[in-house]
Write a protein that holds these residues in place. Structure first.
Motif, PDB file in Angstrom:
ATOM      1  N   VAL A 253      -0.612 -12.049  -0.023  1.00 11.39           N
ATOM      2  CA  VAL A 253      -1.032 -10.747   0.466  1.00 11.39           C
ATOM      3  C   VAL A 253      -2.374 -10.361  -0.151  1.00 11.39           C
ATOM      4  CG1 VAL A 253      -0.463  -8.289   0.484  1.00 11.39           C
ATOM      5  CG2 VAL A 253       1.322  -9.993   0.941  1.00 11.39           C
TER       6      VAL A 253
ATOM      7  N   SER B 231       4.133  -4.698  11.654  1.00 16.08           N
ATOM      8  CA  SER B 231       3.859  -5.547  10.505  1.00 16.08           C
ATOM      9  C   SER B 231       4.090  -4.813   9.193  1.00 16.08           C
ATOM     10  CB  SER B 231       2.410  -6.048  10.544  1.00 16.08           C
ATOM     11  OG  SER B 231       1.498  -4.958  10.387  1.00 16.08           O
ATOM     12  N   THR B 232       4.138  -5.595   8.132  1.00 17.46           N
ATOM     13  CA  THR B 232       4.076  -5.083   6.774  1.00 17.46           C
ATOM     14  C   THR B 232       3.415  -6.135   5.898  1.00 17.46           C
ATOM     15  OG1 THR B 232       5.288  -4.252   4.847  1.00 17.46           O
ATOM     16  CG2 THR B 232       6.392  -5.930   6.176  1.00 17.46           C
ATOM     17  N   THR B 233       2.681  -5.685   4.902  1.00 18.06           N
ATOM     18  CA  THR B 233       2.136  -6.603   3.901  1.00 18.06           C
ATOM     19  C   THR B 233       2.935  -6.497   2.607  1.00 18.06           C
ATOM     20  OG1 THR B 233       0.517  -4.950   3.187  1.00 18.06           O
ATOM     21  CG2 THR B 233      -0.197  -6.560   4.853  1.00 18.06           C
ATOM     22  N   ASN B 234       4.161  -5.957   2.708  1.00 19.33           N
ATOM     23  CA  ASN B 234       5.011  -5.845   1.520  1.00 19.33           C
ATOM     24  C   ASN B 234       6.425  -6.326   1.819  1.00 19.33           C
ATOM     25  OD1 ASN B 234       5.264  -5.282  -1.234  1.00 19.33           O
ATOM     26  ND2 ASN B 234       6.078  -3.234  -0.856  1.00 19.33           N
TER      27      ASN B 234
ATOM     28  N   VAL C  29       3.611 -11.318   3.778  1.00 22.82           N
ATOM     29  CA  VAL C  29       3.439 -10.572   5.025  1.00 22.82           C
ATOM     30  C   VAL C  29       4.596 -10.873   5.971  1.00 22.82           C
ATOM     31  CG1 VAL C  29       0.926 -10.675   4.806  1.00 22.82           C
ATOM     32  CG2 VAL C  29       2.118 -12.359   6.230  1.00 22.82           C
TER      33      VAL C  29
ATOM     34  N   MET D  12      -1.948  -7.769  13.409  1.00 22.56           N
ATOM     35  CA  MET D  12      -1.293  -6.575  12.877  1.00 22.56           C
ATOM     36  C   MET D  12      -1.546  -5.360  13.763  1.00 22.56           C
ATOM     37  SD  MET D  12      -1.612  -6.868   8.715  1.00 22.56           S
ATOM     38  CE  MET D  12      -3.253  -7.573   8.568  1.00 22.56           C
TER      39      MET D  12
ATOM     40  N   HIS E 120      -5.704  -9.765  11.256  1.00 23.48           N
ATOM     41  CA  HIS E 120      -5.802  -8.310  11.333  1.00 23.48           C
ATOM     42  C   HIS E 120      -5.650  -7.825  12.780  1.00 23.48           C
ATOM     43  CE1 HIS E 120      -6.703  -7.064   7.176  1.00 23.48           C
ATOM     44  NE2 HIS E 120      -7.076  -8.330   7.046  1.00 23.48           N
TER      45      HIS E 120
ATOM     46  N   VAL F  12      -5.065 -11.733   1.975  1.00 25.57           N
ATOM     47  CA  VAL F  12      -5.195 -11.021   3.250  1.00 25.57           C
ATOM     48  C   VAL F  12      -5.961  -9.720   3.052  1.00 25.57           C
ATOM     49  CG1 VAL F  12      -3.895  -9.883   5.098  1.00 25.57           C
ATOM     50  CG2 VAL F  12      -3.109 -12.087   4.198  1.00 25.57           C
ATOM     51  N   ARG F  13      -5.668  -9.039   1.965  1.00 23.40           N
ATOM     52  CA  ARG F  13      -6.335  -7.767   1.700  1.00 23.40           C
ATOM     53  C   ARG F  13      -7.776  -7.973   1.244  1.00 23.40           C
ATOM     54  NH1 ARG F  13      -1.525  -4.155  -1.188  1.00 23.40           N
ATOM     55  NH2 ARG F  13      -0.305  -3.852   0.731  1.00 23.40           N
TER      56      ARG F  13
END
Length: 345
Positions: free
Chosen positions: A58, A81-84, A273, A76, A73, A61-62
């Motif tokens: 993650v 989606s979630t990145t957590n 993700v 998403m 992106h 990605v960030r």
């Protein structure tokens, strides 16, 4: 094979180093009835494609952001989606987590898990069933028993475990350590009538082990994986009927920290993700916001006993089956209590 009506808008592989392995199987009858004679209910998707980007963190990605990862992106923004999300709780390594993705089970066999605790090409135990000590079904077997067709495209030869475990349920197996060539094969296969495909990409994991997670070579590998995802999404979308009938799920088996990822207690390792896009998926929504039965874990690792589970990569199998309007994987725990919505209530 299974061909649900579109609704709601919507060669045996042998492990050899560096080799390309391809296997095919004839579709089986279901309850003594030819697959083509079966009738099915309308489903949210005619086909599901699950993509796992091995070792994609993650943090990468960030850090790379929309400019350097345009396809992820865009994915998403186009879906939920979630990145957590979270890996399996017990281990943050490739083969155990991927086996959880297709079985809907935790790892620990003593508590009902699939039992795959190794991450290499060993032949003993030879199958997931042997590791668990009992029968273990998968997304492949559920689709096959419904008269459907499945395929596996993987960039590591250790995935031959799945063909040994479910030899009659995976109709096409392609294993190629060249990720670009592997995607070529998957894109060509999109012309086939398949209900479920699984694509494994290995570039970030390979670079992470060789140079370290978040190193320049690692970040380059994440950008390369992004480009491959763009190719796949573009190929799906190039045909309007195929685009309308396909849902794509994208996740990872683990992140990484320094040169490794095997410490399951590290946030960088267990945070991943989880994304989905398609006609049956709301656009630009956060998975936790539309799934009140799941709880964003913050930085917590979160065990299986929590009342409100985080989104986990182990939800891939039953999410895919739900989209295809098929029952959950028998024996899986990630079904009724851990179902996942892709549209707002």
């Amino acid at each position: 094979m299974l061909r649900p009506a579109l609704a709601s808008l919507l060669t045996s592989a042998v492990a050899v180093s560096g080799a390309v392995l391809v296997g095919t199987h004839a579709p089986a009858e279901v309850d003594g009835e030819p697959a083509s004679a079966r009738t099915v209910r309308a489903a949210d998707a005619e086909s599901v494609l699950a993509i796992s980007i091995d070792g994609m963190s993650v943090a990468a990605v960030r850090r790379l952001g929309r400019a350097q990862l345009p396809n992820l992106h865009r994915f998403m923004r186009a879906g939920a989606s979630t990145t957590n999300a979270r890996t399996e709780h017990e281990m943050t390594v490739t083969l155990p987590n991927h086996t959880g993705m297709v079985t809907g089970r935790r790892i620990d066999a003593a508590t009902g898990g699939h039992g795959v605790t190794w991450n290499d090409e060993r032949l003993v135990p030879a199958t997931v069933q042997a590791a668990a000590g009992h029968d273990v079904a998968s997304v492949f077997t559920v689709v096959d028993q419904a008269g459907g067709s499945t395929a596996l495209f993987a960039a590591k030869t250790k995935f031959t475990l799945w063909e040994r475990s479910w030899p009659d349920a995976i109709d096409q197996v392609v294993i190629d350590q060249d990720n670009g060539a592997l995607v070529d094969r998957l894109v060509a296969d999109l012309d086939e009538d398949r209900d479920f495909r699984f694509l494994h990409l290995s570039l970030p994991d390979n670079a992470g082990h060789a140079h370290g997670w978040m190193s320049r070579p690692y970040l380059r590998a994440v950008r390369q994986a992004d480009a491959l995802v763009g190719r796949v999404v573009g190929a799906v979308g190039s045909d309007p009927v195929r685009k309308a009938g396909t849902t794509i799920i994208l996740t990872s088996d683990h992140g990484g920290h320094g040169p490794r990822h095997d410490d399951a207690r590290l946030f960088d390792n267990y945070r991943i993700v989880f994304m989905a896009r398609g006609a049956a998926v709301d656009r630009g929504v956060d998975l936790y916001e539309i799934n009140p039965t799941h709880r964003d874990p913050g930085t917590r690792r979160t065990g299986y006993g929590a009342r409100r589970q985080p989104v986990r990569n182990g939800m891939v199998a039953n999410l895919a089956l739900d989209l295809l309007d098929l029952p959950a994987v028998p024996g899986s725990e990630l079904d009724a209590d851990m179902d996942l919505r892709l549209t707002a209530p």
